[in-house]
Design a protein around this motif. Structure first.
Motif, PDB file in Angstrom:
ATOM      1  N   GLY A  95       0.825  -1.193   0.000  1.00 52.71           N
ATOM      2  CA  GLY A  95       0.000   0.000   0.000  1.00 52.71           C
ATOM      3  C   GLY A  95       0.864   1.248   0.000  1.00 52.71           C
ATOM      4  N   SER A  96       0.234   2.387   0.057  1.00 53.73           N
ATOM      5  CA  SER A  96       0.952   3.658   0.078  1.00 53.73           C
ATOM      6  C   SER A  96       1.647   3.830   1.425  1.00 53.73           C
ATOM      7  CB  SER A  96      -0.020   4.812  -0.176  1.00 53.73           C
ATOM      8  OG  SER A  96       0.634   6.051  -0.064  1.00 53.73           O
ATOM      9  N   GLY A  97       2.958   3.694   1.444  1.00 56.67           N
ATOM     10  CA  GLY A  97       3.717   3.882   2.675  1.00 56.67           C
ATOM     11  C   GLY A  97       3.913   2.636   3.494  1.00 56.67           C
ATOM     12  N   GLY A  98       3.391   1.494   3.051  1.00 59.12           N
ATOM     13  CA  GLY A  98       3.572   0.271   3.832  1.00 59.12           C
ATOM     14  C   GLY A  98       2.674  -0.839   3.349  1.00 59.12           C
ATOM     15  N   ILE A  99       2.647  -1.924   4.126  1.00 57.09           N
ATOM     16  CA  ILE A  99       1.823  -3.084   3.800  1.00 57.09           C
ATOM     17  C   ILE A  99       0.417  -2.889   4.368  1.00 57.09           C
ATOM     18  CG2 ILE A  99       1.512  -5.554   4.153  1.00 57.09           C
ATOM     19  CD1 ILE A  99       3.731  -4.886   2.227  1.00 57.09           C
ATOM     20  N   ALA A 100      -0.590  -3.131   3.555  1.00 57.57           N
ATOM     21  CA  ALA A 100      -1.986  -3.037   3.999  1.00 57.57           C
ATOM     22  C   ALA A 100      -2.547  -4.438   4.186  1.00 57.57           C
ATOM     23  CB  ALA A 100      -2.816  -2.273   2.972  1.00 57.57           C
ATOM     24  N   PHE A 101      -3.132  -4.694   5.339  1.00 54.77           N
ATOM     25  CA  PHE A 101      -3.783  -5.970   5.621  1.00 54.77           C
ATOM     26  C   PHE A 101      -5.295  -5.797   5.509  1.00 54.77           C
ATOM     27  CE2 PHE A 101      -0.639  -9.017   7.050  1.00 54.77           C
ATOM     28  CZ  PHE A 101       0.486  -8.218   7.276  1.00 54.77           C
ATOM     29  N   SER A 102      -5.919  -6.578   4.651  1.00 53.86           N
ATOM     30  CA  SER A 102      -7.367  -6.533   4.467  1.00 53.86           C
ATOM     31  C   SER A 102      -8.017  -7.623   5.305  1.00 53.86           C
ATOM     32  CB  SER A 102      -7.722  -6.731   2.988  1.00 53.86           C
ATOM     33  OG  SER A 102      -7.171  -5.696   2.200  1.00 53.86           O
ATOM     34  N   ILE A 103      -9.013  -7.243   6.079  1.00 46.67           N
ATOM     35  CA  ILE A 103      -9.711  -8.174   6.964  1.00 46.67           C
ATOM     36  C   ILE A 103     -11.053  -8.540   6.354  1.00 46.67           C
ATOM     37  CG2 ILE A 103     -10.628  -8.541   9.286  1.00 46.67           C
ATOM     38  CD1 ILE A 103      -8.799  -6.264  10.239  1.00 46.67           C
ATOM     39  N   GLU A 104     -11.317  -9.820   6.211  1.00 47.22           N
ATOM     40  CA  GLU A 104     -12.630 -10.293   5.780  1.00 47.22           C
ATOM     41  C   GLU A 104     -13.474 -10.635   7.013  1.00 47.22           C
ATOM     42  OE1 GLU A 104     -12.555 -13.337   2.814  1.00 47.22           O
ATOM     43  OE2 GLU A 104     -10.710 -12.576   1.916  1.00 47.22           O
ATOM     44  N   HIS A 105     -14.791 -10.527   6.855  1.00 41.36           N
ATOM     45  CA  HIS A 105     -15.701 -10.745   7.987  1.00 41.36           C
ATOM     46  C   HIS A 105     -16.766 -11.787   7.626  1.00 41.36           C
ATOM     47  CE1 HIS A 105     -14.149  -6.596   8.431  1.00 41.36           C
ATOM     48  NE2 HIS A 105     -14.150  -6.860   9.723  1.00 41.36           N
ATOM     49  N   PRO A 106     -16.431 -13.058   7.610  1.00 45.30           N
ATOM     50  CA  PRO A 106     -17.457 -14.069   7.337  1.00 45.30           C
ATOM     51  C   PRO A 106     -18.581 -14.028   8.371  1.00 45.30           C
ATOM     52  CG  PRO A 106     -15.250 -15.003   7.215  1.00 45.30           C
ATOM     53  CD  PRO A 106     -15.108 -13.651   7.827  1.00 45.30           C
ATOM     54  N   GLU A 107     -18.207 -13.825   9.641  1.00 47.52           N
ATOM     55  CA  GLU A 107     -19.167 -13.701  10.738  1.00 47.52           C
ATOM     56  C   GLU A 107     -18.617 -12.693  11.735  1.00 47.52           C
ATOM     57  OE1 GLU A 107     -21.432 -17.939  11.276  1.00 47.52           O
ATOM     58  OE2 GLU A 107     -19.418 -17.782  12.135  1.00 47.52           O
ATOM     59  N   VAL A 108     -19.527 -11.978  12.389  1.00 47.51           N
ATOM     60  CA  VAL A 108     -19.118 -10.991  13.385  1.00 47.51           C
ATOM     61  C   VAL A 108     -20.071 -11.046  14.576  1.00 47.51           C
ATOM     62  CG1 VAL A 108     -18.041  -9.413  11.748  1.00 47.51           C
ATOM     63  CG2 VAL A 108     -20.476  -9.190  12.257  1.00 47.51           C
ATOM     64  N   PRO A 109     -19.594 -10.664  15.768  1.00 50.58           N
ATOM     65  CA  PRO A 109     -20.476 -10.606  16.933  1.00 50.58           C
ATOM     66  C   PRO A 109     -21.276  -9.313  16.955  1.00 50.58           C
ATOM     67  CG  PRO A 109     -18.243 -10.024  17.575  1.00 50.58           C
ATOM     68  CD  PRO A 109     -18.193 -10.376  16.115  1.00 50.58           C
ATOM     69  N   LEU A 110     -22.401  -9.347  17.634  1.00 46.47           N
ATOM     70  CA  LEU A 110     -23.254  -8.174  17.825  1.00 46.47           C
ATOM     71  C   LEU A 110     -23.844  -8.236  19.226  1.00 46.47           C
ATOM     72  CD1 LEU A 110     -24.867  -5.680  16.727  1.00 46.47           C
ATOM     73  CD2 LEU A 110     -26.651  -7.322  16.051  1.00 46.47           C
ATOM     74  N   THR A 111     -23.715  -7.153  19.987  1.00 46.23           N
ATOM     75  CA  THR A 111     -24.292  -7.117  21.321  1.00 46.23           C
ATOM     76  C   THR A 111     -25.757  -6.708  21.255  1.00 46.23           C
ATOM     77  OG1 THR A 111     -23.634  -4.808  21.674  1.00 46.23           O
ATOM     78  CG2 THR A 111     -22.069  -6.514  22.350  1.00 46.23           C
ATOM     79  N   ARG A 112     -26.517  -7.203  22.191  1.00 46.38           N
ATOM     80  CA  ARG A 112     -27.954  -6.886  22.219  1.00 46.38           C
ATOM     81  C   ARG A 112     -28.183  -5.393  22.443  1.00 46.38           C
ATOM     82  NH1 ARG A 112     -31.334 -10.318  26.271  1.00 46.38           N
ATOM     83  NH2 ARG A 112     -30.010  -9.205  27.765  1.00 46.38           N
ATOM     84  N   ALA A 113     -27.418  -4.794  23.344  1.00 51.07           N
ATOM     85  CA  ALA A 113     -27.602  -3.362  23.625  1.00 51.07           C
ATOM     86  C   ALA A 113     -27.381  -2.528  22.370  1.00 51.07           C
ATOM     87  CB  ALA A 113     -26.649  -2.924  24.737  1.00 51.07           C
ATOM     88  N   PHE A 114     -26.391  -2.893  21.545  1.00 50.48           N
ATOM     89  CA  PHE A 114     -26.110  -2.127  20.337  1.00 50.48           C
ATOM     90  C   PHE A 114     -27.197  -2.347  19.295  1.00 50.48           C
ATOM     91  CE2 PHE A 114     -23.168  -0.992  16.686  1.00 50.48           C
ATOM     92  CZ  PHE A 114     -23.033   0.326  17.054  1.00 50.48           C
ATOM     93  N   ALA A 115     -27.704  -3.575  19.198  1.00 54.83           N
ATOM     94  CA  ALA A 115     -28.810  -3.852  18.277  1.00 54.83           C
ATOM     95  C   ALA A 115     -30.031  -3.025  18.650  1.00 54.83           C
ATOM     96  CB  ALA A 115     -29.145  -5.338  18.281  1.00 54.83           C
ATOM     97  N   GLU A 116     -30.322  -2.952  19.946  1.00 57.88           N
ATOM     98  CA  GLU A 116     -31.500  -2.210  20.386  1.00 57.88           C
ATOM     99  C   GLU A 116     -31.326  -0.708  20.176  1.00 57.88           C
ATOM    100  OE1 GLU A 116     -33.046  -5.475  23.706  1.00 57.88           O
ATOM    101  OE2 GLU A 116     -31.972  -3.689  24.378  1.00 57.88           O
ATOM    102  N   GLU A 117     -30.115  -0.189  20.371  1.00 58.73           N
ATOM    103  CA  GLU A 117     -29.874   1.229  20.111  1.00 58.73           C
ATOM    104  C   GLU A 117     -30.057   1.554  18.627  1.00 58.73           C
ATOM    105  OE1 GLU A 117     -28.567   4.372  22.151  1.00 58.73           O
ATOM    106  OE2 GLU A 117     -30.276   3.151  22.779  1.00 58.73           O
TER     107      GLU A 117
END
Length: 224
Positions: A128-150
């Protein structure tokens, strides 16, 4: 050489967001629960004027550029996923392979334990520009109930909401099918149905690529 993390968005899946009645399990089966039963489960809160954002102040200190690349990548993964989940889990542990190096064209798998859920995240690296870029894939992710409700408060405009999920659920970003839990809001019901102002509607929950939540309002049950 500095490490530049970059989130990779998965291919966008078409979302079936038609307004339909939902089914689920609160307190035993939300699709069949009465309005009275659901009312007892609702949690009151102020409607956010802006889309909710996670408070990441509880993250551990960010490693400096002299730290091993695996340690820096693990911190970026923890910060990235905590932002999607909606909170910092003080017990969360992120780990990346010790053999990681700042070189283009490498693929690795990092792991994250969040809310007692074990998840894996593929990482790839490129120049990448200025260094190595690491790309993160997200097959699955966690979600908290409080954040879902907000998020539901913000999108529905209702103060009283409830999501019939564990404290932490796992969602697949970009999935065509909704999450395996249902949320509810005292929103007065869908526009085309003449219902009481305190009617509680069910909502299907989807997570878009990039971690944004969206909700599909359904027709409220009338039994009970």
């Amino acid at each position: 050489m500095p490490l530049f993390p970059r989130t990779t968005l998965l291919p966008v899946a078409a979302l079936a967001l038609a307004l339909t009645a939902c089914s689920g399990g609160a307190p035993e089966a939300p699709g069949e629960a009465s309005q009275e039963d659901l009312s007892a489960l609702l949690v009151e809160g102020e409607v956010p004027a802006d889309p909710p954002e996670a408070d990441l102040s509880g993250l551990p200190d960010r490693p400096d550029d002299s730290a091993p690349v695996a340690e820096r990548a693990a911190w970026h993964l923890l910060a990235d996923v905590s932002g999607i989940a909606g909170a910092v889990d003080p017990e969360a542990v992120a780990e990346c392979p010790a053999e990681m190096r700042e070189e283009a064209g490498a693929s690795h798998t990092c792991t994250l334990v969040y809310g007692d859920v074990d998840l894996e995240f593929p990482l790839t690296s490129e120049e990448g520009s200025g260094g190595i870029a690491f790309s993160i894939e997200h097959p699955e992710v966690p979600l908290t109930r409080a954040f879902a409700e907000e998020n539901l408060r913000h999108q529905s405009g209702a103060e009283a909401v409830f999501c019939d999920m564990d404290d932490v659920a796992v969602l697949a970003p970009g999935a065509e099918d909704p999450a395996d839990f249902t949320c509810h809001a005292r929103d007065g019901g869908v526009e085309w149905v003449d219902s009481a102002e305190d009617t509680i509607s069910p909502y299907d929950v989807y997570m878009l690529n990039g971690g944004q939540l969206t909700f599909s309002q359904g027709v409220a049950t009338t039994n009970g």
